[in-house]
Write a protein that holds these residues in place. Structure first.
Motif, PDB file in Angstrom:
ATOM      1  N   ILE A 137      18.774  25.668 -15.953  1.00 16.23           N
ATOM      2  CA  ILE A 137      19.274  26.555 -14.890  1.00 16.23           C
ATOM      3  C   ILE A 137      18.613  27.933 -14.949  1.00 16.23           C
ATOM      4  O   ILE A 137      18.167  28.476 -13.937  1.00 16.23           O
ATOM      5  N   LEU A 138      18.540  28.515 -16.148  1.00 19.17           N
ATOM      6  CA  LEU A 138      18.026  29.883 -16.278  1.00 19.17           C
ATOM      7  C   LEU A 138      16.549  29.974 -15.922  1.00 19.17           C
ATOM      8  O   LEU A 138      16.086  31.033 -15.492  1.00 19.17           O
ATOM      9  N   SER A 139      15.811  28.894 -16.113  1.00 17.32           N
ATOM     10  CA  SER A 139      14.364  28.934 -15.867  1.00 17.32           C
ATOM     11  C   SER A 139      13.990  28.469 -14.468  1.00 17.32           C
ATOM     12  O   SER A 139      12.813  28.235 -14.199  1.00 17.32           O
ATOM     13  N   ASN A 140      14.972  28.308 -13.584  1.00 12.81           N
ATOM     14  CA  ASN A 140      14.664  27.981 -12.183  1.00 12.81           C
ATOM     15  C   ASN A 140      13.776  29.051 -11.550  1.00 12.81           C
ATOM     16  O   ASN A 140      13.888  30.244 -11.886  1.00 12.81           O
ATOM     17  N   ILE A 141      12.929  28.641 -10.644  1.00 16.36           N
ATOM     18  CA  ILE A 141      12.130  29.598  -9.877  1.00 16.36           C
ATOM     19  C   ILE A 141      12.889  29.914  -8.593  1.00 16.36           C
ATOM     20  O   ILE A 141      13.116  29.026  -7.773  1.00 16.36           O
ATOM     21  N   PRO A 142      13.325  31.148  -8.390  1.00 15.48           N
ATOM     22  CA  PRO A 142      14.073  31.492  -7.169  1.00 15.48           C
ATOM     23  C   PRO A 142      13.240  31.227  -5.923  1.00 15.48           C
ATOM     24  O   PRO A 142      12.015  31.376  -5.915  1.00 15.48           O
ATOM     25  N   SER A 143      13.913  30.834  -4.869  1.00 16.44           N
ATOM     26  CA  SER A 143      13.212  30.562  -3.620  1.00 16.44           C
ATOM     27  C   SER A 143      12.546  31.811  -3.064  1.00 16.44           C
ATOM     28  O   SER A 143      11.601  31.727  -2.277  1.00 16.44           O
TER      29      SER A 143
END
Length: 606
Positions: free
Chosen positions: A260-266
């Motif tokens: 979750i923490l390493s998601n790339i924001p849109s």
């Protein structure tokens, strides 16, 4: 079209789901695993939808090695590309059974239509109750039948508004990645920052019980500053393997947290030219020796050119946990090995920290900047918690009673041992966690101390304000830039990047505050790098540094001021390698990183 043009008019924001889905997801399979003294773990009872194979699979994945040493546990695992599994294990003394113990597990498989775990945690309480009932007499399976009939997946799956059958989210990503992309669809499918399937609560709501994200404060408390090198490895889509001991529930939660923490924001996904873009790190949760072939295949895929991979392929990295130490001995199976201390280490006199190392055995440590950033994050979490309590409508006595009953999993920063001494100056040089101070950094620090006559350094104060701005508030105001202290807005780094990042509404819980913090940090790092690449593409000189930052040809030059704007350590060799790998992975560019330096009268000393 350059990424600079795509950036114009695009707001940078954190996306969170709009609602909480409270109902349980349908189950594709329900099963009872029981230990047999002759045959080992066997499937004693099962129900599943047609064409779903369970034999010689779920009985091993549901019961990792070492569970016989604990009384109960909750295990998450991946069954295949379309189903996630959850298993409630129980171990009770029983004189009339072999070995005077009865060990069994009740598990379920859910479709991956709803994110990383298909919201399987919503079945945790029900499966635990079934296990408690069956441990009294495993032959009485009527409750299993009732649970299956109440929660089974319909034989005729629902259709969406277009009339098509919804597949798993992961399978859909595979299909989209393999289909030829039309010019109008290029860059589509990058619209998720926090996956809507992750079912995190919307602002103003809490997380549902047993949600893995409830362990985020525990993740910070367990790893301390080491959470930053772990986050950086995840952002570079490394293969991350956590070695742990039973019980494994918390480690499975940590796997979810890292993903979750390493998601790339849109908000910044459109700035990255990599196609297909792995916006999230794939979580495998609990794995064992039966998964060695799968993990070996991930290494083969990681050596392929990126244009031959699909979004969900293991070649784009993964994160998993295991109780089988033999996996840690096979260095080809992972890029980063994380050794998590056993639960009984909490009783030690000194804090026992996890250990991070790469496949070559070299230990990975946090930078001095990571330590200062971690301190600020903890301070902001505690400050926001105090302000939330002060604004609570309950009277002090009621708040005190609530605090006494508060579960360890949902506390802000659980103080379950008193070994953490990061507020002490002596811990700043802790060699177990932090990179040693380089001679150049020491010389610079000494010079700044002399130049400021021992007063508090303004650069460190601005650095702390910058980190606090990344976290923001999650209870007192909506998160708009105008609501923030003016001094913090002055220290905002990057070309109007931080102001854009902070225009979203602030999350309503500590867990969402932590998620928003790391997503803003990701957006900041990738945004600055995209700006440098764009500046070179446009034939202009970056305004960030004095060394002529930008790039010539395929070489991107990153100056010390650019490193500072990204919140990285200009003196850290590890942070320089991190930037090099990011530029190579997402942009396919080589780079030249200029770190900190000490000059006197225009002459570089070190």
């Amino acid at each position: 079209m350059s990424t600079l043009k795509r950036r114009r008019g695009q707001s940078l924001h954190l996306e969170l789901p709009n609602a909480i889905v409270s109902e349980r997801p349908p189950v594709a399979a329900l099963f009872l695993i029981q230990f047999d003294v002759k045959a080992g773990y066997t499937i004693a009872w099962k129900r599943c939808v047609p064409n779903l194979e369970l034999a010689e699979s779920v009985e091993f994945k549901s019961l990792p090695s070492g569970l016989h040493n604990v009384e109960e546990d909750l295990v998450y695992f991946m069954h295949d590309d379309e189903h996630a599994g959850i298993s409630a294990f129980i171990n009770r003394s029983a004189a009339h059974w072999d070995r005077n113990a009865l060990m069994l597990a009740v598990g379920a498989l859910v479709p991956l239509e709803n994110g990383r775990l298909g919201r399987s945690w919503k079945h945790a309480e029900g499966l635990k109750e079934l296990a408690e009932h069956l441990v009294l007499d495993p032959r009485k399976t009527k409750p299993l039948e009732d649970y299956w009939e109440a929660n089974r997946l319909s034989d005729e799956p629902p259709t969406d508004v277009s009339g098509s059958r919804p597949g798993s989210s992961q399978q859909s990503e595979h299909d989209r990645a393999k289909r030829p992309a039309s010019p109008s669809s290029k860059g589509s499918g990058r619209n998720r920052a926090v996956s809507s399937a992750s079912m995190l609560g919307s602002p103003g709501h809490g997380l549902s019980p047993h949600h893995p994200a409830l362990s985020l404060p525990r993740l910070l408390d367990t790893f301390g500053p080491l959470v930053y090198p772990l986050y950086k490895a995840a952002l570079m889509r490394k293969r991350i393997l956590m070695i742990t001991q039973a019980p494994v529930e918390l480690s499975c939660d940590f796997v979810y947290d890292v993903s979750i923490l390493s998601n790339i924001p849109s908000s910044v996904a459109g700035l990255l030219p990599l196609e297909p873009l792995p916006t999230r790190l794939r979580p495998l949760f609990s794995v064992g020796v039966h998964d060695i072939d799968t993990l070996t295949e991930s290494y083969r895929l990681s050596q392929l050119p990126k244009d031959e991979l699909a979004v969900g392929d293991l070649g784009y990295g993964w994160v998993a946990c295991t109780t089988d130490n033999v996996l840690g001995a096979k260095s080809s199976l992972y890029d980063v090995l994380v050794t998590i201390p056993p639960s009984y280490s909490k009783q030690a006199q000194e804090k026992v920290w996890p250990k991070l190392q790469n496949a070559k055995g070299a230990e990975m440590k946090a930078s001095q900047r990571d330590l200062r950033r971690y301190r600020t994050l903890k301070q902001e979490l505690r400050r926001n918690r105090s302000r939330s309590r002060a604004a609570s409508p309950f009277n002090p006595r009621q708040r005190s009673e609530c605090d006494d009953d508060e579960d360890d999993r949902t506390t802000l920063l659980p103080i379950e041992n008193s070994q953490e001494t990061f507020d002490d100056a002596s811990s700043t040089r802790d060699e177990r966690l932090i990179e040693p101070l380089s001679w150049s950094a020491l010389a610079y620090s000494s010079f700044m101390w002399w130049a400021s006559a021992g007063e508090k350094r303004a650069d460190l104060e601005e650095e702390s304000e910058h980190d606090a701005l990344l976290f923001g508030e999650y209870s007192d105001y909506s998160g708009s830039a105008s609501a923030r202290p003016r001094s913090r807005r002055r220290s905002s780094p990057g070309p109007n990047l931080m102001q854009a990042l902070m225009t979203d509404g602030s999350p309503a819980t500590p867990e969402m505050g932590i998620i928003a913090y790391f997503h803003r940090l990701t957006a900041l790092i990738l945004g600055v790098l995209a700006h440098l690449v764009d500046a070179g593409d446009a034939g202009i000189e970056s305004d960030g540094g004095a060394e002529g930052n930008g790039h010539t040809g395929d070489v991107v030059f990153v100056g010390s001021e650019d490193m500072t704007r990204m919140g990285l350590d200009v003196w850290s060799e590890g942070d320089r390698r991190f930037v090099e790998e990011l530029l190579d992975f997402y942009w396919g560019r080589k780079s030249e990183i200029h770190g900190g330096r000490v000059e006197c009268c225009g002459v570089r000393i070190c």
